[in-house]
Design a protein around this motif. Sequence first.
Motif, PDB file in Angstrom:
ATOM      1  N   GLU A   1       2.847  -1.127 -16.450  1.00 56.20           N
ATOM      2  CA  GLU A   1       2.658  -2.005 -17.596  1.00 56.20           C
ATOM      3  C   GLU A   1       1.159  -2.132 -17.828  1.00 56.20           C
ATOM      4  N   CYS A   2       0.656  -1.472 -18.860  1.00 57.12           N
ATOM      5  CA  CYS A   2      -0.757  -1.587 -19.201  1.00 57.12           C
ATOM      6  C   CYS A   2      -0.946  -2.819 -20.078  1.00 57.12           C
ATOM      7  N   ALA A   3      -2.187  -3.239 -20.223  1.00 62.19           N
ATOM      8  CA  ALA A   3      -2.500  -4.402 -21.057  1.00 62.19           C
ATOM      9  C   ALA A   3      -2.078  -4.127 -22.497  1.00 62.19           C
ATOM     10  N   ASP A   4      -2.495  -4.952 -23.404  1.00 62.19           N
ATOM     11  CA  ASP A   4      -2.107  -4.831 -24.811  1.00 62.19           C
ATOM     12  C   ASP A   4      -2.580  -3.543 -25.461  1.00 62.19           C
ATOM     13  N   THR A   5      -3.517  -2.860 -24.839  1.00 62.33           N
ATOM     14  CA  THR A   5      -4.054  -1.632 -25.415  1.00 62.33           C
ATOM     15  C   THR A   5      -3.194  -0.440 -25.004  1.00 62.33           C
ATOM     16  N   ALA A   6      -3.419   0.676 -25.671  1.00 58.82           N
ATOM     17  CA  ALA A   6      -2.720   1.916 -25.314  1.00 58.82           C
ATOM     18  C   ALA A   6      -3.212   2.385 -23.950  1.00 58.82           C
ATOM     19  N   PRO A   7      -2.336   2.959 -23.138  1.00 56.68           N
ATOM     20  CA  PRO A   7      -2.749   3.393 -21.804  1.00 56.68           C
ATOM     21  C   PRO A   7      -3.747   4.553 -21.857  1.00 56.68           C
ATOM     22  N   THR A   8      -4.612   4.594 -20.864  1.00 52.59           N
ATOM     23  CA  THR A   8      -5.561   5.687 -20.670  1.00 52.59           C
ATOM     24  C   THR A   8      -5.471   6.106 -19.212  1.00 52.59           C
ATOM     25  N   ALA A   9      -6.110   7.217 -18.862  1.00 51.96           N
ATOM     26  CA  ALA A   9      -6.094   7.674 -17.468  1.00 51.96           C
ATOM     27  C   ALA A   9      -6.734   6.628 -16.555  1.00 51.96           C
ATOM     28  N   SER A  10      -7.877   6.084 -16.951  1.00 47.59           N
ATOM     29  CA  SER A  10      -8.531   5.074 -16.103  1.00 47.59           C
ATOM     30  C   SER A  10      -7.718   3.791 -16.061  1.00 47.59           C
ATOM     31  N   GLY A  11      -7.055   3.433 -17.162  1.00 46.01           N
ATOM     32  CA  GLY A  11      -6.205   2.245 -17.164  1.00 46.01           C
ATOM     33  C   GLY A  11      -4.988   2.404 -16.269  1.00 46.01           C
ATOM     34  N   ILE A  12      -4.426   3.607 -16.228  1.00 44.90           N
ATOM     35  CA  ILE A  12      -3.284   3.883 -15.355  1.00 44.90           C
ATOM     36  C   ILE A  12      -3.699   3.760 -13.896  1.00 44.90           C
ATOM     37  N   ALA A  13      -4.830   4.375 -13.534  1.00 44.53           N
ATOM     38  CA  ALA A  13      -5.323   4.298 -12.151  1.00 44.53           C
ATOM     39  C   ALA A  13      -5.649   2.859 -11.773  1.00 44.53           C
ATOM     40  N   PHE A  14      -6.259   2.115 -12.694  1.00 47.51           N
ATOM     41  CA  PHE A  14      -6.610   0.720 -12.435  1.00 47.51           C
ATOM     42  C   PHE A  14      -5.362  -0.126 -12.227  1.00 47.51           C
ATOM     43  N   ALA A  15      -4.352   0.057 -13.082  1.00 51.03           N
ATOM     44  CA  ALA A  15      -3.116  -0.720 -12.962  1.00 51.03           C
ATOM     45  C   ALA A  15      -2.428  -0.456 -11.628  1.00 51.03           C
ATOM     46  N   MET A  16      -2.432   0.808 -11.181  1.00 49.90           N
ATOM     47  CA  MET A  16      -1.793   1.121  -9.900  1.00 49.90           C
ATOM     48  C   MET A  16      -2.588   0.576  -8.724  1.00 49.90           C
ATOM     49  N   SER A  17      -3.913   0.597  -8.810  1.00 50.00           N
ATOM     50  CA  SER A  17      -4.716   0.131  -7.684  1.00 50.00           C
ATOM     51  C   SER A  17      -4.756  -1.387  -7.593  1.00 50.00           C
ATOM     52  N   ASN A  18      -4.409  -2.100  -8.660  1.00 50.25           N
ATOM     53  CA  ASN A  18      -4.414  -3.564  -8.645  1.00 50.25           C
ATOM     54  C   ASN A  18      -3.137  -4.168  -8.109  1.00 50.25           C
ATOM     55  N   THR A  19      -2.222  -3.354  -7.619  1.00 49.99           N
ATOM     56  CA  THR A  19      -0.974  -3.891  -7.079  1.00 49.99           C
ATOM     57  C   THR A  19      -1.070  -4.113  -5.573  1.00 49.99           C
ATOM     58  N   GLY A  20      -2.247  -3.989  -5.017  1.00 49.69           N
ATOM     59  CA  GLY A  20      -2.414  -4.092  -3.573  1.00 49.69           C
ATOM     60  C   GLY A  20      -2.441  -2.709  -2.978  1.00 49.69           C
ATOM     61  N   PRO A  21      -2.720  -2.605  -1.681  1.00 52.20           N
ATOM     62  CA  PRO A  21      -2.793  -1.268  -1.093  1.00 52.20           C
ATOM     63  C   PRO A  21      -1.428  -0.588  -1.083  1.00 52.20           C
ATOM     64  N   PRO A  22      -1.325   0.563  -1.763  1.00 45.76           N
ATOM     65  CA  PRO A  22      -0.039   1.251  -1.778  1.00 45.76           C
ATOM     66  C   PRO A  22       0.251   1.896  -0.428  1.00 45.76           C
ATOM     67  N   PRO A  23       1.511   1.952  -0.057  1.00 47.94           N
ATOM     68  CA  PRO A  23       1.860   2.607   1.208  1.00 47.94           C
ATOM     69  C   PRO A  23       1.662   4.119   1.113  1.00 47.94           C
ATOM     70  N   ALA A  24       1.438   4.738   2.224  1.00 50.32           N
ATOM     71  CA  ALA A  24       1.296   6.195   2.266  1.00 50.32           C
ATOM     72  C   ALA A  24       2.666   6.849   2.211  1.00 50.32           C
ATOM     73  N   ASP A  25       2.726   8.050   1.631  1.00 50.47           N
ATOM     74  CA  ASP A  25       3.981   8.792   1.514  1.00 50.47           C
ATOM     75  C   ASP A  25       3.666  10.270   1.636  1.00 50.47           C
ATOM     76  N   ALA A  26       3.845  10.826   2.807  1.00 51.41           N
ATOM     77  CA  ALA A  26       3.502  12.233   3.041  1.00 51.41           C
ATOM     78  C   ALA A  26       4.705  13.163   2.923  1.00 51.41           C
ATOM     79  N   THR A  27       5.797  12.695   2.364  1.00 50.77           N
ATOM     80  CA  THR A  27       7.016  13.513   2.320  1.00 50.77           C
ATOM     81  C   THR A  27       7.010  14.567   1.226  1.00 50.77           C
ATOM     82  N   ALA A  28       6.176  14.441   0.227  1.00 55.21           N
ATOM     83  CA  ALA A  28       6.245  15.329  -0.940  1.00 55.21           C
ATOM     84  C   ALA A  28       5.449  16.612  -0.789  1.00 55.21           C
ATOM     85  N   ALA A  29       4.498  16.673   0.104  1.00 53.27           N
ATOM     86  CA  ALA A  29       3.538  17.777   0.139  1.00 53.27           C
ATOM     87  C   ALA A  29       4.197  19.154   0.225  1.00 53.27           C
ATOM     88  N   ALA A  30       5.139  19.337   1.091  1.00 52.60           N
ATOM     89  CA  ALA A  30       5.746  20.660   1.279  1.00 52.60           C
ATOM     90  C   ALA A  30       6.481  21.122   0.033  1.00 52.60           C
TER      91      ALA A  30
END
Length: 167
Positions: free
Chosen positions: A103-132
């Motif tokens: 959920e981005c703010a009232d503005t249209a989403p951007t790459a930096s806004g997407i990264a900012f929104a994800m990083s503001n949810t607290g430290p995300p857990p690690a997930d190493a299952t997808a690499a292979a």
Amino acid sequence: MSGWEESSTARVVAPARPRKLAKVPFVELADGRLQGVVSSGSDFGRVYVSSVAAGHYAFACSTNNNRPCGGARGSFCKHIGALIDESVVQYGAERVARYLRIECADTAPTASGIAFAMSNTGPPPADATAAASVFSRFLRQLAYLELAPTTSPLPELQWFPPTRAVA
């Protein structure tokens, strides 16, 4: 029935903008993740497999020989940042944000806004299952580039069901 429904090819969504493949040669929205392969900035022979899960933003970044990225310790590394940037070029910011459930703010989403929104949810857990699986799909895509041009069907792409009886 329209013509594309009777063929053995699927419609491809055109990229939002053309992108350069040198930095991020492979990016996709699949398996509930934004995932792809990012070239190393320091070693020509090394790539990083990076992914971010939709919804809870669990992330992973490791080299092609399964060594963890030194920059992905509790927050997104530069490889994940590059992956987000290129996914916005490939798919458009609205589609990426919708897929990742951001959920981005009232503005249209951007790459930096997407990264900012994800990083503001607290430290995300690690997930190493997808690499292979991500790296395997990338290598499969590269193998198609080595094939000689032909109009003959490829056996591994013959999984499409027939739409009409063949006499």
